[in-house]
Design a protein around this motif. Sequence first.
Motif, mmCIF file in Angstrom:
data_model
loop_
_atom_site.group_PDB
_atom_site.id
_atom_site.type_symbol
_atom_site.label_atom_id
_atom_site.label_comp_id
_atom_site.label_asym_id
_atom_site.label_seq_id
_atom_site.Cartn_x
_atom_site.Cartn_y
_atom_site.Cartn_z
ATOM 1 N N GLU A 65 -6.487 3.007 9.267
ATOM 2 C CA GLU A 65 -6.058 4.239 8.607
ATOM 3 C C GLU A 65 -6.010 5.409 9.577
ATOM 4 O O GLU A 65 -6.548 5.349 10.682
ATOM 5 N N ALA B 226 -8.402 0.289 -2.385
ATOM 6 C CA ALA B 226 -8.735 0.939 -1.118
ATOM 7 C C ALA B 226 -10.248 0.814 -0.962
ATOM 8 O O ALA B 226 -10.939 0.411 -1.912
ATOM 9 N N ARG C 242 -9.049 6.528 0.611
ATOM 10 C CA ARG C 242 -8.312 6.268 1.844
ATOM 11 C C ARG C 242 -8.653 7.351 2.854
ATOM 12 O O ARG C 242 -8.561 8.543 2.564
#
Length: 545
Positions: free
Chosen positions: A299, A339, A405
């Motif tokens: 990420e 997530a 996230r």
Amino acid sequence: MIVSGLMAAQAWSALRFHRALARPERAQAGCLARVLDAVSGSAQAARVPGFSRVRTAREFQDAFPLTTPDSVLADIEALKGGASRVLTREPVVRFEPSGGSSGASKFIPMTRGLSREFHEGLAPMLFDMFATRPGVRAGPSYWSISPIGRKQGRTAGGTPVGSVEDSAYFPRPLQPLLARVFAVPGAVAHLPDVESCRYVTLWFLVARGDLALLSVWNPSFLTLLMDALERHGERLAEDLARGFCRPPGAEREEVRAALARMRFSPHPERARVLREALRADVRGPVLWPRLALLSMWTEAQAERAVAPACRHFPGVEVQGKGLLATEGIVTLPLVSAPAPVLAVRSHFFEFLDPAHPEARPRLAHELEQGREYAVVLSTSGGLVRYQLGDRVRVEGFHQATPCLRFLGRADAVCDLVGEKLSSSRVSHVLATTLPALLGQRPAFAMMAPEWEPPAAPPEYRLFLDTDAPPARLEEAAHALERVLCEGFHYRYARELGQLGPLRVLRVSGGARRYEARCIALGQRAGDIKPADLHRQPGWTNWFAL
């Protein structure tokens, strides 16, 4: 059998975690009570009027101010000097260095209570990984947690700095079991530099044809490890065949001392396989045909480093890691969640709304899907209402617990003369501009400030690892400057002459040399994150060496 024992040991923690997901408010109340108990009797508690009457989350927010790394610095320095009962009643077991990517390293105090909180998040993650992916159970694992390339030191008060064994974050009874499933011995952490560490790490990895899991933090760490295999492959094959290990600098006393902690035996068949792999275009499947999972950051800024790392391992599943900082564990990945899931049994969490910074921070059960927040952490290690500096977005819920996230750093802003250039802004500009200008995103791209007073005003420089011609780099500089000037503060600083124009400079071996300087600034090799914007100056001279 060993993995079955590990799963059994983690099962109770995993069960409690999954039960807590349905009632995050209750789980968080338990975490807050644990934090308050750890802090009671400390100098920190004595500074809070009415501390003994604090019970609820609202009372806690009213009693304690938000803190930052700077605001707790005096307490950390006192702990490093040997003072006791500063942040908590518990003694500090060790300090873990953190940061260095944009300034000096921070030292995070680790207590037994904080270690238990880490385990409350790590145990469910491990159990889920082993339970849902049978291939991971079939062979040994490589975990990049150790402070590779660093010596373990001590503070002025005698407290150890840095963990040596990869199993240090897990409960002591589990550490012997974990050590038996690690493909690389923790003793590699005693090697004095990254290059020798990589060589020895590769020796042990190549020796294991049954490797099942590669777990690293930054995906570029894995890319650099495979680059080292390219550089040292033939020498590694000779060492494997003969049963000894000759890393770079092997004649140095500290390297010899570290090697003496490890055992090396002949692996002629693996040496043959390595030579076969060196002749192949893709080496991973030849060396480790049973590799079942790659675990790494996927990420924020790490996303662009995933594809270069994965090209060595086509077809192998990639699992993104959750958000785990040196200060605490925020989220953990679960197969069934949209997530990474909030580590609801580890620490007490609050969330600042960037759109309403004056508002009371929200609690875990108050978060809204699609909204962005900045994480505030309170732990049994004594960091209370600590602004972690990480931005997250709520992607959904697993039962009633938010799934978050990681978006990047909330506090990564350069402000030399009022330009207020944020990391998120630079990331967006580079992602939307460079591919069109250069045909693709370069392997390495990073902006950083430079200031050489009194000859010239400060300016930003973009360092690119690319073979694009000079004219194209000049064109890129002008195009990027135009986009940056769309921001009011940057444009105003340029108009006033307080800030010079952006320059684009070509570099070679950008990722490897970036890593080397981050280590020099105090970071651990395995923890170094990619940075589209680095706030530390001096990169021009570094890349020119």
